[in-house]
Design an enzyme around this catalytic site. Structure first.
Site, mmCIF file in Angstrom:
data_model
loop_
_atom_site.group_PDB
_atom_site.id
_atom_site.type_symbol
_atom_site.label_atom_id
_atom_site.label_comp_id
_atom_site.label_asym_id
_atom_site.label_seq_id
_atom_site.Cartn_x
_atom_site.Cartn_y
_atom_site.Cartn_z
ATOM 1 N N GLU A 85 24.565 29.572 45.200
ATOM 2 C CA GLU A 85 23.667 29.838 46.321
ATOM 3 C C GLU A 85 22.915 31.154 46.179
ATOM 4 O O GLU A 85 21.894 31.370 46.836
ATOM 5 C CB GLU A 85 24.465 29.839 47.637
ATOM 6 C CG GLU A 85 25.032 28.476 48.034
ATOM 7 C CD GLU A 85 23.963 27.507 48.501
ATOM 8 O OE1 GLU A 85 22.780 27.892 48.554
ATOM 9 O OE2 GLU A 85 24.318 26.357 48.806
ATOM 10 N N GLU A 116 45.325 25.394 35.932
ATOM 11 C CA GLU A 116 45.552 26.581 36.748
ATOM 12 C C GLU A 116 46.863 27.285 36.388
ATOM 13 O O GLU A 116 47.079 28.426 36.776
ATOM 14 C CB GLU A 116 45.561 26.230 38.233
ATOM 15 C CG GLU A 116 46.744 25.427 38.710
ATOM 16 C CD GLU A 116 46.714 25.249 40.228
ATOM 17 O OE1 GLU A 116 47.542 25.892 40.897
ATOM 18 O OE2 GLU A 116 45.865 24.481 40.725
#
Length: 297
Positions: A85, A116
């Site tokens: 963004e 992860e």
């Protein structure tokens, strides 16, 4: 890392939702709304830490560095979202703010098993980006214990980059691996362990602050207008022209003319009008002022 995950606040049961599967749709919506209202309150005590983190990010930006978000699962996706963004909102180069997620781009939509849990992978991903001492790395982990994030923060520390952690549990393990530790504790989820809910909202709200305030402090904003917006579609062209109106007080038609004369650059148009100078002079002023409109004026 052997700590019992069930002891984490983010994993505990919320007594208010013990009968979630028996509640009406409206009752569940009301409960979720009530729980979400607690998120912003949980962030308030961490504002000094958030400000300290922003100071590190701004210092890096001014030295030509980047902001790198690191996370797994929801945390990683939120980092990628905030980074993406920044490009249309603040006119940044895509490399200036980046989001890395354990398992790579495919992990945005499909879970990559085991990614992860790999300590080395976080450092390897940063090494691939050619991390420098001018960069700032923000490690995101709702649990506060994700190995991928810890490995990334440790590698960043070795390089000399600024290190910031964001967790949704108190006394988080990742806090021990960062210069600035942000620990927001919004409490147990309505759906036990589903940290895409309050924890995810808390992380998103903090990321909003980190990126937005950093951009304000490097001149990407004039008053409260995002004057570095890239007019890449019709909506953004309209928005850009409207910002020229708001910043200068000219009419819509005059703003449109300024926009065109300024080569569709909002900052240039504002300086042209308020300083009563040519497009060339406005561009030169902005260049000397490092893009800060107030300084250019």
């Amino acid at each position: 890392m052997k700590a019992d995950i069930n002891q984490l606040t983010t994993e505990s049961r919320n007594p208010a939702s013990n009968h979630l599967d028996e509640m009406s749709v409206l009752a569940i919506a009301q409960l979720m709304n009530q729980e979400d209202a607690k998120v912003s309150q949980s962030i308030a005590p961490q504002l000094p830490q958030i400000a300290a983190a922003i100071d590190l990010i701004v210092k890096g930006f001014k030295a030509g560095g980047r902001l790198i978000y690191m996370g797994a699962g929801t945390s990683g996706r939120l980092g990628v979202l905030d980074a993406a963004e920044c490009v249309p909102t603040f006119g940044t180069d895509p490399s200036m703010v980046q989001g890395l997620i354990a398992g790579g781009a495919q992990a945005m939509t499909v879970a990559v098993e085991g990614a992860e849990d790999d300590f080395k992978l976080g450092g390897q991903d940063l090494k691939a980006l050619k991390l420098t001492a001018n960069d700032a790395v923000v490690g995101l982990a709702a649990s506060g214990r994700t190995p991928y994030v810890i490995g990334a923060l440790d590698y960043a520390h070795e390089i000399g980059a600024a290190t910031i952690s964001l967790a949704c549990n108190a006394s988080a393990l990742i806090s021990q691996h960062a210069q600035v530790a942000i620990e927001v504790t919004p409490g147990p989820e309505v759906l036990s362990g589903s940290t895409r809910l309050k924890a995810g909202t808390a992380e998103k709200m903090v990321l909003n602050m980190l990126s937005t305030i950093s951009m304000v402090k490097i001149g990407k904003v004039y008053h409260n207008l995002m004057v570095d917006v890239k007019p890449t579609n019709e909506k953004l062209v309209i928005r850009a022209k409207h910002m020229i109106e708001l910043a200068t007080g000219v009419s819509a038609d005059e703003a449109s003319e300024l926009f065109t004369a300024a080569n569709q650059n909002v900052k240039t148009a504002i300086v042209m009008n308020l300083a009563n100078v040519s497009v060339t002079e406005a561009e030169q002023r902005l260049q000397r002022a490092h893009g800060v409109v107030r300084d250019a004026l």
